[in-house]
Design a protein around this motif. Sequence first.
Motif, PDB file in Angstrom:
ATOM      1  N   ARG A  89     -60.551  24.952  57.532  1.00  0.00           N
ATOM      2  CA  ARG A  89     -59.727  26.004  56.927  1.00  0.00           C
ATOM      3  C   ARG A  89     -59.277  27.026  57.972  1.00  0.00           C
ATOM      4  NH1 ARG A  89     -63.816  25.822  52.952  1.00  0.00           N
ATOM      5  NH2 ARG A  89     -64.739  27.764  53.777  1.00  0.00           N
ATOM      6  N   ALA A  90     -60.130  27.249  58.963  1.00  0.00           N
ATOM      7  CA  ALA A  90     -59.810  28.222  60.002  1.00  0.00           C
ATOM      8  C   ALA A  90     -58.898  27.648  61.080  1.00  0.00           C
ATOM      9  CB  ALA A  90     -61.104  28.746  60.633  1.00  0.00           C
ATOM     10  N   GLY A  91     -58.545  26.368  60.979  1.00  0.00           N
ATOM     11  CA  GLY A  91     -57.666  25.745  61.958  1.00  0.00           C
ATOM     12  C   GLY A  91     -58.361  25.346  63.239  1.00  0.00           C
ATOM     13  N   ILE A  92     -59.690  25.207  63.183  1.00  0.00           N
ATOM     14  CA  ILE A  92     -60.469  24.803  64.357  1.00  0.00           C
ATOM     15  C   ILE A  92     -60.641  23.286  64.344  1.00  0.00           C
ATOM     16  CG2 ILE A  92     -62.701  25.002  65.506  1.00  0.00           C
ATOM     17  CD1 ILE A  92     -62.984  27.762  64.111  1.00  0.00           C
ATOM     18  N   ALA A  93     -60.301  22.630  65.444  1.00  0.00           N
ATOM     19  CA  ALA A  93     -60.455  21.176  65.538  1.00  0.00           C
ATOM     20  C   ALA A  93     -61.934  20.821  65.595  1.00  0.00           C
ATOM     21  CB  ALA A  93     -59.746  20.640  66.770  1.00  0.00           C
ATOM     22  N   ARG A  94     -62.297  19.665  65.016  1.00  0.00           N
ATOM     23  CA  ARG A  94     -63.691  19.287  64.850  1.00  0.00           C
ATOM     24  C   ARG A  94     -63.938  17.876  65.393  1.00  0.00           C
ATOM     25  NH1 ARG A  94     -60.581  20.829  61.680  1.00  0.00           N
ATOM     26  NH2 ARG A  94     -60.387  18.827  60.624  1.00  0.00           N
ATOM     27  N   TYR A  95     -64.846  17.783  66.364  1.00  0.00           N
ATOM     28  CA  TYR A  95     -65.139  16.509  67.018  1.00  0.00           C
ATOM     29  C   TYR A  95     -66.642  16.246  67.049  1.00  0.00           C
ATOM     30  CZ  TYR A  95     -60.361  16.999  68.772  1.00  0.00           C
ATOM     31  OH  TYR A  95     -58.997  17.158  68.858  1.00  0.00           O
ATOM     32  N   VAL A  96     -66.988  14.980  67.254  1.00  0.00           N
ATOM     33  CA  VAL A  96     -68.378  14.567  67.418  1.00  0.00           C
ATOM     34  C   VAL A  96     -68.522  13.928  68.793  1.00  0.00           C
ATOM     35  CG1 VAL A  96     -70.196  13.030  66.586  1.00  0.00           C
ATOM     36  CG2 VAL A  96     -68.712  14.202  64.946  1.00  0.00           C
ATOM     37  N   TYR A  97     -69.611  14.264  69.486  1.00  0.00           N
ATOM     38  CA  TYR A  97     -69.933  13.648  70.773  1.00  0.00           C
ATOM     39  C   TYR A  97     -71.407  13.260  70.733  1.00  0.00           C
ATOM     40  CZ  TYR A  97     -70.526  13.287  75.907  1.00  0.00           C
ATOM     41  OH  TYR A  97     -70.800  12.852  77.203  1.00  0.00           O
TER      42      TYR A  97
ATOM     43  N   PRO B  39     -58.401  24.161  75.987  1.00  0.00           N
ATOM     44  CA  PRO B  39     -59.057  24.671  77.192  1.00  0.00           C
ATOM     45  C   PRO B  39     -60.573  24.706  77.045  1.00  0.00           C
ATOM     46  CG  PRO B  39     -57.183  26.051  76.601  1.00  0.00           C
ATOM     47  CD  PRO B  39     -57.378  25.092  75.466  1.00  0.00           C
ATOM     48  N   ALA B  40     -61.270  24.507  78.157  1.00  0.00           N
ATOM     49  CA  ALA B  40     -62.734  24.483  78.129  1.00  0.00           C
ATOM     50  C   ALA B  40     -63.299  25.758  77.516  1.00  0.00           C
ATOM     51  CB  ALA B  40     -63.279  24.290  79.543  1.00  0.00           C
ATOM     52  N   GLY B  41     -62.736  26.896  77.871  1.00  0.00           N
ATOM     53  CA  GLY B  41     -63.243  28.161  77.375  1.00  0.00           C
ATOM     54  C   GLY B  41     -62.991  28.401  75.908  1.00  0.00           C
ATOM     55  N   ALA B  42     -62.173  27.555  75.291  1.00  0.00           N
ATOM     56  CA  ALA B  42     -61.883  27.663  73.863  1.00  0.00           C
ATOM     57  C   ALA B  42     -62.576  26.566  73.067  1.00  0.00           C
ATOM     58  CB  ALA B  42     -60.376  27.615  73.621  1.00  0.00           C
ATOM     59  N   THR B  43     -63.515  25.860  73.708  1.00  0.00           N
ATOM     60  CA  THR B  43     -64.237  24.765  73.076  1.00  0.00           C
ATOM     61  C   THR B  43     -65.716  25.129  72.964  1.00  0.00           C
ATOM     62  OG1 THR B  43     -62.701  23.152  74.019  1.00  0.00           O
ATOM     63  CG2 THR B  43     -64.797  22.310  73.192  1.00  0.00           C
ATOM     64  N   LEU B  44     -66.282  24.951  71.769  1.00  0.00           N
ATOM     65  CA  LEU B  44     -67.695  25.248  71.514  1.00  0.00           C
ATOM     66  C   LEU B  44     -68.461  23.948  71.311  1.00  0.00           C
ATOM     67  CD1 LEU B  44     -70.067  27.167  70.742  1.00  0.00           C
ATOM     68  CD2 LEU B  44     -69.211  27.058  68.378  1.00  0.00           C
TER      69      LEU B  44
ATOM     70  N   GLY C  87     -66.073  37.415  71.460  1.00  0.00           N
ATOM     71  CA  GLY C  87     -64.783  36.907  71.862  1.00  0.00           C
ATOM     72  C   GLY C  87     -64.063  36.206  70.738  1.00  0.00           C
ATOM     73  N   PRO C  88     -62.866  35.701  71.023  1.00  0.00           N
ATOM     74  CA  PRO C  88     -62.086  35.030  69.983  1.00  0.00           C
ATOM     75  C   PRO C  88     -62.743  33.745  69.524  1.00  0.00           C
ATOM     76  CG  PRO C  88     -61.091  34.694  72.145  1.00  0.00           C
ATOM     77  CD  PRO C  88     -62.192  35.700  72.330  1.00  0.00           C
ATOM     78  N   ALA C  89     -62.443  33.337  68.300  1.00  0.00           N
ATOM     79  CA  ALA C  89     -62.997  32.084  67.783  1.00  0.00           C
ATOM     80  C   ALA C  89     -62.509  30.916  68.624  1.00  0.00           C
ATOM     81  CB  ALA C  89     -62.582  31.892  66.333  1.00  0.00           C
ATOM     82  N   PRO C  90     -63.357  29.929  68.830  1.00  0.00           N
ATOM     83  CA  PRO C  90     -62.922  28.746  69.596  1.00  0.00           C
ATOM     84  C   PRO C  90     -61.835  27.978  68.850  1.00  0.00           C
ATOM     85  CG  PRO C  90     -65.055  28.359  68.590  1.00  0.00           C
ATOM     86  CD  PRO C  90     -64.743  29.803  68.381  1.00  0.00           C
ATOM     87  N   ARG C  91     -61.100  27.191  69.586  1.00  0.00           N
ATOM     88  CA  ARG C  91     -60.060  26.356  68.990  1.00  0.00           C
ATOM     89  C   ARG C  91     -60.576  24.950  68.660  1.00  0.00           C
ATOM     90  NH1 ARG C  91     -55.495  26.862  73.350  1.00  0.00           N
ATOM     91  NH2 ARG C  91     -54.818  24.964  72.278  1.00  0.00           N
ATOM     92  N   ALA C  92     -61.734  24.599  69.201  1.00  0.00           N
ATOM     93  CA  ALA C  92     -62.336  23.295  68.915  1.00  0.00           C
ATOM     94  C   ALA C  92     -63.851  23.435  68.914  1.00  0.00           C
ATOM     95  CB  ALA C  92     -61.910  22.255  69.946  1.00  0.00           C
ATOM     96  N   VAL C  93     -64.504  22.695  68.020  1.00  0.00           N
ATOM     97  CA  VAL C  93     -65.960  22.602  67.989  1.00  0.00           C
ATOM     98  C   VAL C  93     -66.334  21.135  68.178  1.00  0.00           C
ATOM     99  CG1 VAL C  93     -68.052  22.904  66.630  1.00  0.00           C
ATOM    100  CG2 VAL C  93     -66.222  24.589  66.466  1.00  0.00           C
ATOM    101  N   VAL C  94     -67.258  20.879  69.084  1.00  0.00           N
ATOM    102  CA  VAL C  94     -67.752  19.528  69.343  1.00  0.00           C
ATOM    103  C   VAL C  94     -69.239  19.514  68.995  1.00  0.00           C
ATOM    104  CG1 VAL C  94     -68.060  17.700  71.047  1.00  0.00           C
ATOM    105  CG2 VAL C  94     -66.062  19.220  71.190  1.00  0.00           C
ATOM    106  N   CYS C  95     -69.637  18.596  68.124  1.00  0.00           N
ATOM    107  CA  CYS C  95     -71.017  18.559  67.624  1.00  0.00           C
ATOM    108  C   CYS C  95     -71.753  17.306  68.083  1.00  0.00           C
ATOM    109  CB  CYS C  95     -71.034  18.579  66.092  1.00  0.00           C
ATOM    110  SG  CYS C  95     -70.353  20.065  65.342  1.00  0.00           S
TER     111      CYS C  95
END
Length: 234
Positions: free
Chosen positions: A120-128, A180-185, A3-11
């Motif tokens: 660089r890919a425009g994906i937002a990056r968060y920590v949880y 959106p939840a489905g666009a978050t990894l 599927g498409p790349a996520p718009r946000a990654v939460v680590c």
Amino acid sequence: MNGPAPRAVVCDIEGTTGSADHVRDVLFPYARERLTHWLAAHRGQPAWERVLHATRAHAGAPDLDERGVAATLAAWSDADVKAPPLKDVQGLIWADGYASGELAGHVYEDVPPALARWQRAGIARYVYSSGSVAAQRGWFAHSDHGDLSPLLCGHFDLANAGAKRDPASYLAITARIGVPAGATLFLSDVREELDAALQAGWRVIGVRRAGDPRGDRVPGHATVPDLHGVLPDP
């Protein structure tokens, strides 16, 4: 990943972006040894008031004095209780350690290039993490790979998002970040956390670092040994 790349990654941090051994063997003892001194040194200040009030409320003991609060926090630390007041004061103590140069946050060598790649890919990056936001910021700002703060968009903890094994926490983060939840990894080494995120509609990948005594797979989830191959450059 399909599927498409996520718009946000939460680590997650422990076991995912940084060493759980570093937390257990370095950070926890560092804060544990300084609890009583920190309370005495900050007596009457807003942070001291906040920690005392929150500890009394969480313990259900409104009459605890400063000594009782210190003993309660120490007991929680010894039992690794995920109590928000303990996480708060730990973060404050660690912040002093980072500022003095006594501490540095452990970050695996593949994490900085992964964060930069996603940026660089425009994906937002968060920590949880269960560690407080203050602790997270100190960890990444004073990491053993330098200041990684510019590579992160925000932080979530037990206080501002909720328990990591509760799907509602992930729904709360979705509302906060506007993705959106489905666009978050979500990346984590803990099955129950991945399960909760999946129930909230997120995409998930397990992370198991080399030498982890739990084995090389997170049961029930696709698993990677590091972040090198997660969302490579298109």
